[in-house]
Design an enzyme around this catalytic site. Structure first.
Site, PDB file in Angstrom:
ATOM      1  N   ASN A 150       5.807   1.075  25.003  1.00 12.45           N
ATOM      2  CA  ASN A 150       6.130   1.292  26.425  1.00 12.45           C
ATOM      3  C   ASN A 150       6.596   0.008  27.116  1.00 12.45           C
ATOM      4  OD1 ASN A 150       3.794  -0.193  26.843  1.00 12.45           O
ATOM      5  ND2 ASN A 150       2.684   1.431  27.911  1.00 12.45           N
TER       6      ASN A 150
ATOM      7  N   LEU B 198      -0.659   0.350  16.469  1.00 15.47           N
ATOM      8  CA  LEU B 198      -1.092  -0.927  17.043  1.00 15.47           C
ATOM      9  C   LEU B 198      -1.047  -0.925  18.564  1.00 15.47           C
ATOM     10  CD1 LEU B 198      -0.203  -1.631  14.028  1.00 15.47           C
ATOM     11  CD2 LEU B 198       0.190  -3.937  14.879  1.00 15.47           C
TER      12      LEU B 198
ATOM     13  N   TYR C 291     -13.815  -1.918  25.658  1.00 10.90           N
ATOM     14  CA  TYR C 291     -12.760  -2.061  24.657  1.00 10.90           C
ATOM     15  C   TYR C 291     -13.276  -1.711  23.264  1.00 10.90           C
ATOM     16  CZ  TYR C 291      -9.497  -4.410  21.478  1.00 10.90           C
ATOM     17  OH  TYR C 291      -8.627  -4.699  20.451  1.00 10.90           O
TER      18      TYR C 291
ATOM     19  N   VAL D 122      -5.822 -18.937  21.624  1.00 11.52           N
ATOM     20  CA  VAL D 122      -4.942 -19.928  20.983  1.00 11.52           C
ATOM     21  C   VAL D 122      -3.637 -20.044  21.756  1.00 11.52           C
ATOM     22  CG1 VAL D 122      -3.613 -20.477  18.913  1.00 11.52           C
ATOM     23  CG2 VAL D 122      -5.958 -19.640  18.696  1.00 11.52           C
TER      24      VAL D 122
END
Length: 310
Positions: free
Chosen positions: A31, A72, A140, A184
């Protein structure tokens, strides 16, 4: 094989698409809320679609058939899930459920990117193995576990094959440095640009940092071993713990920065310590992490230097 990668314009997904397209016919569904069109190779079709839109998902899969779906696409920020749990559930539970309902007829093999940190909760002995009972402490992690359970249900009730990969803290080029997730990327960008960097808590919390190139190879290896991986759950990590303080110091040294971090109160929902055992995946597929942290950080810094220049 004909393969769809949901979230294929994003950080991990775009690297996976690049690897898969060398041997397979690949398409991307994204999206573009966090993914970027320029991350997708120009020869790969991009379908701009939101998995929360059940009707649009049904229409897409009525018109397109796939052998494998790498799933994913997700809301990936633990802190956002704590602040907006309903929004997180819409993306990570309903989005996954809409996808599974749509692939039910074709029985495409769904390879699911789950979380190897948030799903286990605090574990006394690390690295944690897949047999440890999941006890997520954030919305989550709860949503990702729900996704795993829905996958198992569709496998048992409808014969939809699946594999779950529980990922450690993935880092590398193309990670978004402007969100809350991806320490990171955030540290690297801020050290290179001279902006202040923040550590939440005392910085002694530890994570298992795994390079995106190694994670992509794990996804690819699973594809080569359907008999050993379908219906199974695997960790993808290094088994090594690195503290946030250690990570910051290594990045600052590699970049050549004397900038010190600013410390803020810890954020709710975040784990104290985490590391994943990858032995199960290694036994089945031969996969193991190959990129050492120092090497992966150097590659990440090099990519971000180019990004900051442009």
């Amino acid at each position: 094989m004909r393969i769809l990668v949901t979230g294929g314009a994003g950080f991990i997904g775009s690297h996976l698409v690049e690897a898969l397209q060398l041997q397979h016919t690949v398409e991307v569904l994204d999206n573009l809320s966090t993914g970027r069109r320029e991350n997708v190779p120009p020869t790969v079709p991009l379908h701009c679609l939101d998995l929360r839109d059940a009707a649009a998902v049904r229409r897409h899969f009525a018109a397109h058939t796939y052998d494998v779906v790498y799933h994913l696409a997700a809301q990936v920020d633990v802190r956002t899930s704590v602040e907006k749990p309903a929004e997180d559930a819409q993306a990570n539970i309903l989005g996954t459920l809409h996808l599974l309902e749509a692939v039910q007829a074709s029985r495409a093999w769904v390879i699911f990117a789950s979380t190897g940190g948030a799903i286990y909760g605090e574990v006394p002995n690390l690295p944690v193995e897949e047999t440890y009972p999941p006890l997520p402490e954030s919305p989550y992690g709860i949503a990702k576990l729900a996704g795993e359970l829905y996958l198992r249900h569709f496998y048992q009730a409808h014969g939809v094959p699946y594999t779950v990969l529980r990922l450690a803290n993935v880092y590398g080029p193309r990670q978004n440095p402007h969100g809350e997730a991806g320490v990171v990327a955030i540290f690297t960008y801020r050290l290179l640009s001279g902006e202040p960097a923040y550590i939440y808590g005392d910085g002694e919390q530890t994570r298992d940092f795994v390079y995106v190139g190694d994670v992509v190879q794990a996804f690819v290896q699973v594809l080569r071993f359907p008999q050993g991986t379908q219906g199974q759950v695997f960790n993808v990590g290094t088994g090594q713990q690195t503290s946030v303080n250690q990570l910051y110091d290594r990045l600052a040294t590699l970049i050549g920065s004397a900038q010190k971090p600013h410390y803020l109160p810890p954020k709710p929902g975040e784990l104290r310590h985490n590391a994943l055992s990858y032995e199960r995946l290694h036994k089945v597929t031969g996969w193991k992490p190959l990129v050492a942290l120092e090497e992966g950080l150097a590659a990440t810094i090099a990519a971000f230097r180019q990004q900051v220049k442009s």
